[in-house]
Design an enzyme around this catalytic site. Structure first.
Site, PDB file in Angstrom:
ATOM      1  CG  ASP A 157      17.833  73.000 124.088  1.00  0.00           C
ATOM      2  OD1 ASP A 157      17.653  71.590 124.256  1.00  0.00           O
ATOM      3  OD2 ASP A 157      18.547  73.493 124.517  1.00  0.00           O
TER       4      ASP A 157
ATOM      5  N   PRO B  36       8.610  66.103 112.736  1.00  0.00           N
ATOM      6  CG  PRO B  36       8.295  65.050 110.691  1.00  0.00           C
ATOM      7  CD  PRO B  36       8.899  65.533 112.406  1.00  0.00           C
ATOM      8  N   GLY B  37       6.117  65.080 114.077  1.00  0.00           N
ATOM      9  CA  GLY B  37       5.104  65.263 114.594  1.00  0.00           C
ATOM     10  C   GLY B  37       4.231  63.742 114.712  1.00  0.00           C
ATOM     11  N   GLY B  38       5.196  62.591 113.596  1.00  0.00           N
ATOM     12  CA  GLY B  38       5.012  62.071 112.955  1.00  0.00           C
ATOM     13  C   GLY B  38       4.651  60.789 114.300  1.00  0.00           C
ATOM     14  CE  LYS B  39      10.287  58.284 115.568  1.00  0.00           C
ATOM     15  NZ  LYS B  39      10.398  59.265 114.477  1.00  0.00           N
TER      16      LYS B  39
ATOM     17  CG  ASP C  19      11.318  70.371 117.651  1.00  0.00           C
ATOM     18  OD1 ASP C  19      11.215  69.337 117.825  1.00  0.00           O
ATOM     19  OD2 ASP C  19      11.361  71.780 116.907  1.00  0.00           O
TER      20      ASP C  19
ATOM     21  CG  ASP D  67      13.305  60.307 116.735  1.00  0.00           C
ATOM     22  OD1 ASP D  67      13.443  59.376 116.665  1.00  0.00           O
ATOM     23  OD2 ASP D  67      12.812  60.624 115.770  1.00  0.00           O
TER      24      ASP D  67
ATOM     25  CB  CYS E 224      17.158  57.741 111.671  1.00  0.00           C
ATOM     26  SG  CYS E 224      17.369  59.527 111.449  1.00  0.00           S
TER      27      CYS E 224
ATOM     28  CB  CYS F 292      13.031  64.958 120.149  1.00  0.00           C
ATOM     29  SG  CYS F 292      14.462  65.448 121.485  1.00  0.00           S
TER      30      CYS F 292
END
Length: 450
Positions: A314, A266-269, A287, A332, A385, A263
């Site tokens: 999915d 926005p691509g930070g991880k 995603d 995540d 989170c 998942c």
């Protein structure tokens, strides 16, 4: 009659959030992208919007106590003008009360009918004179009500936290959720170290210092337009809280490996993992929303991480060709977001207690699906989170009970100094009040074999 541009901007943005369901960060960015404002005005608008959203419940109680008209009977514009005015009177001591009242009256003249300005003037002058001070319930008589109104949280969140953590810890947690978080960024170690980034930012007039735990983390001090920095455009850093950096560290992907970020947006991880892999290997960034894949690609292109390949899918549905393909999988998972309220205060009002059941059902489907993509001997990291055990430990316990080919792996060895002491087997929960970073849950599991 000249309106204050910043206050009018804040009103328009607040209207989008409270009346149309817009997310605060997206509504702010959308407005700023279409309007020319000074850095000072942008900072003031941001403070007004986040403050009025954050303290909405408490502000509404005070307004109701000082108004002859029920809040829900007011026009949305007047309701939000009162919230902005009351916020300035109660929480922005540097704003003179006369300015808070008078500028709100001006807005009421523009956005209300003839009598609106007099009504707004009367309500706000009442609040400025001490009206509405007694809206907070007695702590000894109604402890959950006290927590809810004192810190402006829905009663279900205050009550749930109090039940889980006790009243003392909960009060500290709610207070931390109302504080302005640090602007933390991750140095792109493919191009620059954290110390070098701090020096680079200084050349652009930006003060910064090392983060609390993660070696690549840097805290930027003072208000700054990140996208306007040359260091940002050159891909030297990514905005990311230290809590959000932990899942990639715990997964510990190695150069040459195949990794699934289930998942990803926005691509930070994903970009962090590419950094840890020295840009060598393969990361499939998946995603469910096509427009979010562009966010991942844009971040990857800016940071120069060439091993990330996006995939529209999915993740709750297994991909047969992915089965047993990946050395490591990061999930995540979508969650209630109750660990990042200090960053996204509208989460308080967007979530209901009844949402948790559907969220946990999705989390179960996701972990069961993506676990099939892992090779024997591979590592699965599950992160959220949020702070709720039913979205965290309970998901992991249930998964392990039903999948005996997986086991918990000691997470402490992969955590930064200062956080490893809070590890419990293969799991860690961070808290904003205790740790000074976002509230994240991370679990590290290994598939038996090899």
């Amino acid at each position: 009659m000249k309106l204050d541009l910043a206050r009018e901007a804040a009103l328009k943005i607040l209207y989008e959030i409270n009346e149309k369901g817009a997310y605060s960060n997206i509504a702010l960015n959308k407005y700023f992208s279409g309007h020319e404002l000074t850095e000072r005005d942008r900072a003031f608008v941001t403070e007004l919007v986040y403050g009025a959203v954050k303290w909405k419940l408490t502000l509404d109680r005070m307004i109701s106590a000082c108004s002859s008209i029920r809040l829900e009977k007011l026009s949305p514009w007047i309701r939000n003008i009162l919230r902005l005015g009351a916020y300035q009177l109660q929480y922005l001591t540097r704003v003179p009360p006369s300015a808070a009242v008078n500028e709100s009256v001006k807005l009421a003249r523009r956005y209300g009918h003839k009598a609106s300005s007099g009504f707004v003037n009367a309500v706000l002058r009442n609040i400025a004179g001490g009206g509405g001070k007694d809206v907070i319930p007695d702590k000894a008589v109604d402890p959950v009500g006290y927590l809810s109104v004192r810190y402006s949280y829905p009663k279900w969140i205050a009550g749930k936290f109090a039940e889980l953590f006790g009243e003392k810890f909960t009060e500290s947690l709610l207070e931390a959720g109302n504080q302005v978080p640090d602007l933390t960024v991750r140095a792109n170690m493919l191009k620059i170290t954290a110390d070098e980034l701090i020096r680079e930012l200084k050349t652009e007039g930006v003060d910064a210092l090392p983060g609390k735990y993660v070696r690549e983390s840097v805290v930027i001090k003072g208000p700054v337009s990140v996208s306007g920095l040359e260091a940002f455009r050159k891909g030297l850093f990514q905005v990311q809280d230290e809590g959000s950096m932990l899942p990639a560290l715990v997964l510990a992907p190695q150069p040459g490996e195949k990794v699934l970020d289930a998942c990803s947006a926005p691509g930070g991880k994903a970009t962090h993992m590419a950094q840890l892999m020295n840009n060598n290997g393969l990361i499939t960034a998946m995603d469910i929303h096509e427009h979010k894949l562009k966010l991942i690609k844009d971040a990857s292109d800016r940071l120069g991480t060439g091993i990330i390949h996006t995939e529209l899918h999915d993740a709750s549905l297994p991909v047969p060709q992915h089965e047993g393909m990946y050395d490591r999988v990061l999930l995540d998972a979508p969650c209630s977001g109750l660990g990042i309220i200090r960053r996204k205060p509208d989460i308080k009002w967007a979530r209901e207690n009844r949402d948790i059941e559907s969220i946990t059902a999705l989390q179960r489907r996701l972990i069961n699906s993506v676990s099939k993509a892992l090779k024997p001997g591979g590592v699965l990291v599950y992160s959220t989170c949020t702070l709720l055990p039913e979205e965290n430990r309970c998901i992991i316990r249930e998964f392990l009970d039903n999948n005996d080919e997986f086991y918990e792996d000691d997470i402490a060895a992969f955590l930064p100094a200062g956080l490893s002491k809070y590890a419990s087997g293969g799991m860690l929960q961070t808290y904003p009040n205790r740790d000074g970073i976002d509230g994240f849950f991370i679990a590290r599991l290994v598939r038996k074999g090899k």
